[in-house]
Scaffold this motif. Sequence first.
Motif, PDB file in Angstrom:
ATOM      1  N   VAL A  91       0.877  -1.180   0.000  1.00 25.25           N
ATOM      2  CA  VAL A  91       0.000   0.000   0.000  1.00 25.25           C
ATOM      3  C   VAL A  91       0.914   1.230   0.000  1.00 25.25           C
ATOM      4  N   SER A 131       1.965  10.174   0.210  1.00 27.27           N
ATOM      5  CA  SER A 131       1.621   9.092  -0.715  1.00 27.27           C
ATOM      6  C   SER A 131       0.119   8.969  -0.889  1.00 27.27           C
ATOM      7  N   PHE A 149       1.203  10.440   5.216  1.00 24.21           N
ATOM      8  CA  PHE A 149       1.960  11.593   5.716  1.00 24.21           C
ATOM      9  C   PHE A 149       2.949  10.998   6.722  1.00 24.21           C
ATOM     10  N   VAL A 163       4.120   7.553  11.296  1.00 24.35           N
ATOM     11  CA  VAL A 163       3.645   7.069   9.995  1.00 24.35           C
ATOM     12  C   VAL A 163       2.147   7.349   9.924  1.00 24.35           C
ATOM     13  N   ASN A 165      -1.470   9.704   8.339  1.00 25.86           N
ATOM     14  CA  ASN A 165      -2.282   9.996   7.160  1.00 25.86           C
ATOM     15  C   ASN A 165      -2.819  11.417   7.240  1.00 25.86           C
ATOM     16  N   PHE A 170      -9.272   5.668  10.920  1.00 28.50           N
ATOM     17  CA  PHE A 170      -8.935   4.585  10.000  1.00 28.50           C
ATOM     18  C   PHE A 170     -10.149   3.693   9.751  1.00 28.50           C
ATOM     19  N   PHE A 178      -6.409  -5.836   8.329  1.00 27.80           N
ATOM     20  CA  PHE A 178      -5.751  -5.020   7.293  1.00 27.80           C
ATOM     21  C   PHE A 178      -5.698  -5.703   5.918  1.00 27.80           C
ATOM     22  N   ASN A 239      -3.065   6.772  15.212  1.00 27.72           N
ATOM     23  CA  ASN A 239      -3.087   5.895  16.383  1.00 27.72           C
ATOM     24  C   ASN A 239      -2.887   6.682  17.672  1.00 27.72           C
ATOM     25  N   LEU A 371      -4.734  -1.437  16.638  1.00 29.94           N
ATOM     26  CA  LEU A 371      -4.297  -1.242  15.258  1.00 29.94           C
ATOM     27  C   LEU A 371      -2.801  -0.962  15.250  1.00 29.94           C
ATOM     28  N   ARG A 375       0.424  -2.950  13.502  1.00 26.51           N
ATOM     29  CA  ARG A 375       1.216  -2.185  12.533  1.00 26.51           C
ATOM     30  C   ARG A 375       2.699  -2.359  12.829  1.00 26.51           C
ATOM     31  N   SER A 378       3.949  -5.253  11.179  1.00 26.28           N
ATOM     32  CA  SER A 378       3.850  -5.256   9.724  1.00 26.28           C
ATOM     33  C   SER A 378       4.941  -4.439   9.028  1.00 26.28           C
TER      34      SER A 378
HETATM   35 FE1  HDD Z   1       0.194   1.439   6.935  1.00 25.44          FE
HETATM   36  C1  HDD Z   1       2.637   1.812   4.616  1.00 25.44           C
HETATM   37  C2  HDD Z   1      -0.093   4.871   7.197  1.00 25.44           C
HETATM   38  C3  HDD Z   1      -2.471   1.050   9.058  1.00 25.44           C
HETATM   39  C4  HDD Z   1       0.773  -1.890   7.035  1.00 25.44           C
HETATM   40  N1  HDD Z   1       1.082   3.028   6.058  1.00 25.44           N
HETATM   41  C5  HDD Z   1       2.093   2.978   5.139  1.00 25.44           C
HETATM   42  C6  HDD Z   1       2.498   4.296   4.791  1.00 25.44           C
HETATM   43  C7  HDD Z   1       1.724   5.160   5.507  1.00 25.44           C
HETATM   44  C8  HDD Z   1       0.830   4.361   6.315  1.00 25.44           C
HETATM   45  C9  HDD Z   1       1.778   6.674   5.475  1.00 25.44           C
HETATM   46  C10 HDD Z   1       3.564   4.656   3.780  1.00 25.44           C
HETATM   47  C11 HDD Z   1       4.895   4.824   4.427  1.00 25.44           C
HETATM   48  C12 HDD Z   1       5.927   5.255   3.412  1.00 25.44           C
HETATM   49  O1  HDD Z   1       5.803   6.373   2.893  1.00 25.44           O
HETATM   50  O2  HDD Z   1       6.824   4.468   3.148  1.00 25.44           O
HETATM   51  N2  HDD Z   1      -1.094   2.691   7.874  1.00 25.44           N
HETATM   52  C13 HDD Z   1      -0.974   4.071   7.932  1.00 25.44           C
HETATM   53  C14 HDD Z   1      -1.919   4.582   8.900  1.00 25.44           C
HETATM   54  C15 HDD Z   1      -2.600   3.520   9.406  1.00 25.44           C
HETATM   55  C16 HDD Z   1      -2.071   2.331   8.772  1.00 25.44           C
HETATM   56  C17 HDD Z   1      -2.082   6.052   9.265  1.00 25.44           C
HETATM   57  C18 HDD Z   1      -3.670   3.486  10.452  1.00 25.44           C
HETATM   58  C19 HDD Z   1      -3.591   4.143  11.562  1.00 25.44           C
HETATM   59  N3  HDD Z   1      -0.713  -0.134   7.853  1.00 25.44           N
HETATM   60  C20 HDD Z   1      -1.778  -0.086   8.709  1.00 25.44           C
HETATM   61  C21 HDD Z   1      -2.050  -1.408   9.229  1.00 25.44           C
HETATM   62  C22 HDD Z   1      -1.110  -2.252   8.672  1.00 25.44           C
HETATM   63  C23 HDD Z   1      -0.294  -1.421   7.808  1.00 25.44           C
HETATM   64  C24 HDD Z   1      -3.146  -1.752  10.211  1.00 25.44           C
HETATM   65  C25 HDD Z   1      -0.912  -3.723   8.847  1.00 25.44           C
HETATM   66  C26 HDD Z   1      -1.297  -4.418   9.850  1.00 25.44           C
HETATM   67  N4  HDD Z   1       1.417   0.174   5.911  1.00 25.44           N
HETATM   68  C27 HDD Z   1       1.512  -1.160   6.147  1.00 25.44           C
HETATM   69  C28 HDD Z   1       2.589  -1.829   5.328  1.00 25.44           C
HETATM   70  C29 HDD Z   1       3.236  -0.606   4.607  1.00 25.44           C
HETATM   71  C30 HDD Z   1       2.362   0.545   5.024  1.00 25.44           C
HETATM   72  C31 HDD Z   1       2.148  -2.955   4.515  1.00 25.44           C
HETATM   73  C32 HDD Z   1       3.469  -0.716   3.099  1.00 25.44           C
HETATM   74  C33 HDD Z   1       4.866  -0.228   2.866  1.00 25.44           C
HETATM   75  C34 HDD Z   1       5.423  -0.042   4.180  1.00 25.44           C
HETATM   76  O3  HDD Z   1       4.521  -0.386   5.128  1.00 25.44           O
HETATM   77  O4  HDD Z   1       6.553   0.321   4.445  1.00 25.44           O
HETATM   78  O5  HDD Z   1       3.478  -2.478   6.153  1.00 25.44           O
END
Ligand code: HDD
Length: 715
Positions: A91, A131, A149, A163, A165, A170, A178, A239, A371, A375, A378
């Motif tokens: 994502v 992003s 953001f 990390v 948004n 959410f 997720f 969060n 959450l 994260r 992840s």
């Molecule tokens: Fe996430 C990327 C923000 C929930 C798993 N997430 C990612 C990025 C942002 C967010 C800004 C891009 C980071 C970058 O620029 O490299 N994500 C959020 C926010 C969430 C959220 C604000 C809710 C509060 N994310 C979330 C959950 C999971 C993930 C619940 C898994 C359990 N997110 C990921 C990921 C990513 C990611 C798969 C994809 C690339 C990375 O992490 O580095 O691990």
Amino acid sequence: MSSNIIQDTAEKVKSMVGGEKGRKIADLDTVTQTVSPKDRITSDFGVKMGNVDEWLRVASNDKTGPMLLEDSFARERIHRFDHERIPERVVHARGAGAFGTFRLFESAEDVTMAGVLTDTSRETPVFVRFSTVQGSRGSADTVRDVRGFAVKFYTQEGNWDIVGNNIPVFFIQDSIKFPDIVHAVKPEPHNEVPQAQSAHNNFWDFVYMHTEATHMFMWTMSDRAIPRSYRMMQGFGVNTFVLVNKKGERHYVKFHWTPELGVHSLVWDEALKIAGQDPDFHRKDLWEAIENGAYPKWKFGIQVIPEAREHDFDFDILDATKVWPEDLIPVRYIGEMELNRNVDEYFPQTEQVAFCTSHMVPGIAHSDDPLLQGRSFSYFDTQLSRLGINWQELPINKPVCPVMNFNRDGQGRHTITKGQVNYWPNRFEARPPASAQEGAYIEPPFNVQGIKARTKSAKFREHYNQAQLFFNSLSEPEKNHLAAAFSFELDHCDDPVVYERMSQRLADIDLGLAQTVAELVGGPKPEKQTRPNHGKKASKLSQLEFPPAKPTIASRRIAIIIADGFDNTVYSAVKAAVKASSALPFTIGVRRSEVFPAGASKTPGSGVKPDHHLEGMRSTMFDAVFVPGGAESIKTLSKSGRALHWLREAFGHLKAIGGTGEAVELFKLAFALPEIQVSTNDQAVESYGVVTMAHVSPDSLKETVTIAKEGAGLL
Ligand code: HDD
């Protein structure tokens, strides 16, 4: 081994060149090479290549024979090329990043001991990546979507990542969901359609089945999901985190970023068109602003709840589908971030940057937000498939303070650590891990009780109150945009089960909204509100409550339209005024080759060379449009369908529009709305965002310039 790591840290940090804020850049400089076109091309193993255009082969003047495998130069080039791609982020694949500085103007030492949040003399280097969530790396910037953001602070105590948004809540409460939400929103599995959009059956089916997503989909259907610029959106940590002070006291916290330029959005028609006309619109906007010295800034704020007050609210403060209304818990603004440097190369910096919610420094900790906890697993995990086990060593991810541990080896390891042992404790006077006083990260003791079960507190089961609160708090135009967004999205769902059910679901929030949408998308029109509206409103949910810190047109793009015979005095004065306000004037001509002003000899060099022509750039690329008078110029523009479309489109998108002299007649023709008032003399008239002045005298020219500078007061 016996070196004192704490002392080392202090000394190394002090000795870094470039001062506090340049510390990360100085660090990156050690691995940055500048390639000059004068440098000779070498192979990866450093040997100068004599020919980079032809593969070694058996050939002569009259015969081209087979190529030789022996040509290791040629093989190296193809081999390197074959492996250029890494997996894109699962994502948030599409993004843009920049470097900057974080300064604190008020210490938060009452709630945290983190140096970055208590030492007001510091300037902490940061890297930020914005992003979109759904689309792949090559998708368009202006799609309807949440924006990421993510901020990496290179602090003296190690890296800290928020990390976040641009939306404060959410879709889901528990990270175990997720994969489902992401599968549902991404292109459907059978045909990989649609790209970068939630307007399809699977997404709306998912959110219908998960009532916890109700609050979030209200936000994603609002104007927040189509920002004008990354520079004009809020950021939220989303969060709930924990801050710990020197006394070991814990406070729950939410993090906020509020843009100096105010929160602004595109209108949907603009967003759709820009996605085709300039898919890199946001990326370029950020880049251009930084190159032009219009450094974007955000205030940094915290909302804090003492540990003892955790259960004082009618929502669970650990639930990421809920905001902490600012009327209940005001935001305390304590710092500021400025982005002031573009990346040198996209891939090693923006693509390889790896954010992790678990990157925290002493004084900042996890809460039990379900959450957040998932994260933190992840993000670490995903970097393995993107970047490999040594991703922390990549220059953009490396902290600016020393790293000392016995993690070793793995693919792509390039740090060389001298010494005989790689374990602890060992026979060489190894010092024990640091204490809290020495700056160690120590989890503050926290009493946890409960039964082991797959459940959450009862308050997590309430899913509608804040969706209604959000809707009630929007202005009328925002509510209309919301209804239009639902109508667009559900119109793209062709399974009646999906749009019929969703039409009903909206009646849990607001009957009027549900009825408008149901009628448009062909769902059954609900007769009554299925869940009474509590009627409450909260401040700071409508984006209209986030105007710019001070009115400005700095960094805005202003189009000035001309054809042969334009009024050069007004043109030049307005252009200069726009520049003087640090906005960007763009001359749009009927052609890109020279356009001549009224009374000019039309000899080459006496005219103006426009930046673009009317077909090359559309009104969607600009924030405001200005047309100087000039009888011949206006005659030409009046006959041009494209020029009229330009103006009508800008008007429809609520842009500020200004014109002098004969341009008044052009506007009458273009807008053809009897309600619009226009000037008939040298007094400026503003009506429906259109500012006109029929006659320009030297005195009124001054006024024209003021109006141009203030962007008709509408930006
Ligand atoms: Fe996430 C990327 C923000 C929930 C798993 N997430 C990612 C990025 C942002 C967010 C800004 C891009 C980071 C970058 O620029 O490299 N994500 C959020 C926010 C969430 C959220 C604000 C809710 C509060 N994310 C979330 C959950 C999971 C993930 C619940 C898994 C359990 N997110 C990921 C990921 C990513 C990611 C798969 C994809 C690339 C990375 O992490 O580095 O691990």
